[in-house]
Design an enzyme around this catalytic site. Structure first.
Site, PDB file in Angstrom:
ATOM      1  N   GLY A 140      21.313  94.802 -35.884  1.00  0.00           N
ATOM      2  CA  GLY A 140      20.455  94.797 -34.698  1.00  0.00           C
ATOM      3  C   GLY A 140      21.140  95.360 -33.464  1.00  0.00           C
ATOM      4  O   GLY A 140      20.466  95.855 -32.549  1.00  0.00           O
ATOM      5  N   GLU A 163      23.303  95.347 -43.060  1.00  0.00           N
ATOM      6  CA  GLU A 163      22.337  94.373 -43.588  1.00  0.00           C
ATOM      7  C   GLU A 163      22.392  94.278 -45.105  1.00  0.00           C
ATOM      8  O   GLU A 163      22.160  93.215 -45.684  1.00  0.00           O
ATOM      9  CB  GLU A 163      20.917  94.729 -43.128  1.00  0.00           C
ATOM     10  CG  GLU A 163      20.648  94.487 -41.648  1.00  0.00           C
ATOM     11  CD  GLU A 163      21.024  95.656 -40.748  1.00  0.00           C
ATOM     12  OE1 GLU A 163      21.734  96.588 -41.207  1.00  0.00           O
ATOM     13  OE2 GLU A 163      20.613  95.650 -39.576  1.00  0.00           O
TER      14      GLU A 163
HETATM   15  N1  CAA Z   1      25.441  86.512 -36.160  1.00  0.00           N
HETATM   16  C1  CAA Z   1      25.931  85.289 -35.839  1.00  0.00           C
HETATM   17  N2  CAA Z   1      27.217  85.086 -35.501  1.00  0.00           N
HETATM   18  C2  CAA Z   1      28.025  86.160 -35.509  1.00  0.00           C
HETATM   19  C3  CAA Z   1      27.584  87.446 -35.843  1.00  0.00           C
HETATM   20  C4  CAA Z   1      26.217  87.603 -36.179  1.00  0.00           C
HETATM   21  N3  CAA Z   1      25.676  88.788 -36.455  1.00  0.00           N
HETATM   22  N4  CAA Z   1      28.625  88.290 -35.770  1.00  0.00           N
HETATM   23  C5  CAA Z   1      29.681  87.562 -35.392  1.00  0.00           C
HETATM   24  N5  CAA Z   1      29.335  86.280 -35.240  1.00  0.00           N
HETATM   25  C6  CAA Z   1      30.164  85.144 -34.841  1.00  0.00           C
HETATM   26  C7  CAA Z   1      31.042  84.719 -35.992  1.00  0.00           C
HETATM   27  O1  CAA Z   1      30.338  83.868 -36.883  1.00  0.00           O
HETATM   28  C8  CAA Z   1      32.148  84.019 -35.253  1.00  0.00           C
HETATM   29  O2  CAA Z   1      31.697  82.742 -34.859  1.00  0.00           O
HETATM   30  P1  CAA Z   1      32.609  81.422 -35.136  1.00  0.00           P
HETATM   31  O3  CAA Z   1      33.828  81.659 -34.262  1.00  0.00           O
HETATM   32  O4  CAA Z   1      31.742  80.313 -34.676  1.00  0.00           O
HETATM   33  O5  CAA Z   1      32.945  81.447 -36.582  1.00  0.00           O
HETATM   34  C9  CAA Z   1      32.296  84.857 -33.982  1.00  0.00           C
HETATM   35  O6  CAA Z   1      31.078  85.565 -33.834  1.00  0.00           O
HETATM   36  C10 CAA Z   1      33.422  85.862 -34.063  1.00  0.00           C
HETATM   37  O7  CAA Z   1      33.228  86.653 -35.225  1.00  0.00           O
HETATM   38  P2  CAA Z   1      34.361  86.885 -36.337  1.00  0.00           P
HETATM   39  O8  CAA Z   1      35.296  85.752 -36.381  1.00  0.00           O
HETATM   40  O9  CAA Z   1      33.667  87.246 -37.617  1.00  0.00           O
HETATM   41  O10 CAA Z   1      35.096  88.161 -35.713  1.00  0.00           O
HETATM   42  P3  CAA Z   1      35.902  89.291 -36.496  1.00  0.00           P
HETATM   43  O11 CAA Z   1      36.572  90.107 -35.460  1.00  0.00           O
HETATM   44  O12 CAA Z   1      36.706  88.724 -37.591  1.00  0.00           O
HETATM   45  O13 CAA Z   1      34.751  90.202 -37.201  1.00  0.00           O
HETATM   46  C11 CAA Z   1      32.658  91.413 -37.248  1.00  0.00           C
HETATM   47  C12 CAA Z   1      33.840  90.909 -36.398  1.00  0.00           C
HETATM   48  C13 CAA Z   1      33.152  92.484 -38.246  1.00  0.00           C
HETATM   49  C14 CAA Z   1      31.640  92.032 -36.314  1.00  0.00           C
HETATM   50  C15 CAA Z   1      32.047  90.229 -38.045  1.00  0.00           C
HETATM   51  O14 CAA Z   1      31.788  89.167 -37.136  1.00  0.00           O
HETATM   52  C16 CAA Z   1      30.775  90.542 -38.753  1.00  0.00           C
HETATM   53  O15 CAA Z   1      30.788  91.158 -39.807  1.00  0.00           O
HETATM   54  N6  CAA Z   1      29.605  90.127 -38.177  1.00  0.00           N
HETATM   55  C17 CAA Z   1      28.328  90.302 -38.806  1.00  0.00           C
HETATM   56  C18 CAA Z   1      27.839  91.742 -38.685  1.00  0.00           C
HETATM   57  C19 CAA Z   1      26.504  91.917 -39.379  1.00  0.00           C
HETATM   58  O16 CAA Z   1      26.391  91.746 -40.570  1.00  0.00           O
HETATM   59  N7  CAA Z   1      25.449  92.298 -38.605  1.00  0.00           N
HETATM   60  C20 CAA Z   1      24.132  92.493 -39.128  1.00  0.00           C
HETATM   61  C21 CAA Z   1      23.293  91.265 -38.909  1.00  0.00           C
HETATM   62  S1  CAA Z   1      21.714  91.335 -39.723  1.00  0.00           S
HETATM   63  C22 CAA Z   1      20.717  92.194 -38.663  1.00  0.00           C
HETATM   64  O17 CAA Z   1      21.130  92.663 -37.616  1.00  0.00           O
HETATM   65  C23 CAA Z   1      19.259  92.331 -39.091  1.00  0.00           C
HETATM   66  C24 CAA Z   1      18.463  93.258 -38.285  1.00  0.00           C
HETATM   67  O18 CAA Z   1      18.459  94.466 -38.536  1.00  0.00           O
HETATM   68  C25 CAA Z   1      17.586  92.799 -37.222  1.00  0.00           C
END
Ligand code: CAA
Length: 289
Positions: A140, A163
């Site tokens: 997103g 995703e």
């Molecule tokens: N949703 C909720 N929480 C999220 C998040 C997300 N998309 N991305 C990061 N966070 C949170 C983590 O859970 C973490 O929270 P806690 O400290 O409470 O555990 C905090 O943010 C910090 O994140 P990380 O510890 O994971 O940080 P990192 O530097 O190790 O990694 C990252 C960074 C690679 C961005 C990793 O956080 C990640 O892969 N995030 C998810 C990315 C993702 O998959 N996005 C797509 C979402 S689905 C979508 O967007 C659908 C749509 O089209 C509408």
């Protein structure tokens, strides 16, 4: 608890009450307004909107959508503002939709509430929005950047549609806007692998217009926004509208649409001022009329 909080009826109620709360944003100073998850600062005729949910890497939940929409609506209604810059933090523009919010939802929850439909409001205003993308623009977050009119990337930016790794697909325009922006093969690769691309690749494939060092990104974006804001607001809005029509229509229809807007621009005082200033070798003073 989370499941209860996100049950369908609560989701609906939450959406409307969040919107109401967002509209009642706290005023911090005459040039800065803070919402729960969004900050707005005015830099002369430019509004800088900063996503501010750092602990969750600016992941997009209902509160953030409500705040962002309220902020964008407010700056669109502000006659002093000619262009908008939307940014996040150095680490993340936005790391996607909030996965913790989405995890318990059912099909019925998403379908009945039109989950993420409201995010499209960002595209509805007349004023151009530059997405200044530092750090992660994933899912997103990448989709939100693509809803903006220009993307500038910081040199540490990472774009992706991961995703697929969550067992779903982009749900806020990723498969459509990315394909139109970078073509089928690259969009397919990004959506099907979930791989991230860096800022230079984003520029190379036309997703980002420019890459700047991280520290300079917002300043450079504001500079461009100020340049845009110095022009006739009517001409700016017509340019934005005509370019956007190219996404929606055939070439011939788009050419006809552009021509009608071009002719219509001759009905404005700003056309007389702009062309008159050129002929008289002086700087134009646009009145947005
Ligand atoms: N949703 C909720 N929480 C999220 C998040 C997300 N998309 N991305 C990061 N966070 C949170 C983590 O859970 C973490 O929270 P806690 O400290 O409470 O555990 C905090 O943010 C910090 O994140 P990380 O510890 O994971 O940080 P990192 O530097 O190790 O990694 C990252 C960074 C690679 C961005 C990793 O956080 C990640 O892969 N995030 C998810 C990315 C993702 O998959 N996005 C797509 C979402 S689905 C979508 O967007 C659908 C749509 O089209 C509408």
């Amino acid at each position: 608890m989370l499941r209860t909080l996100l049950s369908r009826s609560v989701l609906q109620k939450t959406t409307s009450s969040l919107a109401a709360r967002s509209l009642a944003a706290r005023s911090v100073s005459c040039t800065t307004v803070s919402y729960e998850t969004v900050l707005v600062e005015k830099h002369e005729n430019v509004a800088l909107i900063t996503l501010n949910r750092p602990k969750a890497l600016n992941s997009i939940n209902l509160q953030l959508i409500a705040d962002l929409n309220a902020a964008v609506m407010a700056v669109n209604e502000d006659n002093d503002v000619g262009a908008i810059v939307l940014t996040g933090s150095k680490k993340a523009f936005a790391a996607g939709a909030d996965i913790k919010m989405m995890e318990p939802l059912s099909f019925a929850d998403t379908y009945k509430t039109g989950l993420f439909n409201d995010l499209e409001q960002v595209t509805k205003g007349k004023k151009p929005i530059i997405a200044a993308v530092n750090g992660f623009a994933l899912g997103g977050g990448c989709e939100l950047a693509m809803m903006c009119d220009i993307i500038y990337a910081g040199d540490k930016a990472k774009f992706g549609q991961p995703e697929i790794t969550l067992g779903v697909l982009p749900g806020a325009g990723g498969t459509q806007r990315l394909t139109r922006s970078v073509g089928k093969s690259k969009a397919m690769e990004m959506c099907l692998t979930g791989n991230f691309i860096d800022a230079n690749e984003a520029k190379q494939i036309g997703l980002a217009a420019q890459v700047y060092p991280n520290e300079e990104l917002v300043v450079k974006s504001i500079e461009t926004a100020k340049k845009i804001a110095s022009f006739s607001k009517i001409a700016v809005a017509m340019n934005k509208e005509a370019v956007n029509v190219a996404y929606e229509t055939s070439l011939q229809h788009g050419l006809d649409y552009e021509k009608r807007l071009f002719y219509a621009s001759f009905a404005t005082k700003d056309q007389k001022e702009g062309m008159g200033a050129f002929v008289e070798k002086r700087k134009p003073e646009f009145k947005d009329e």
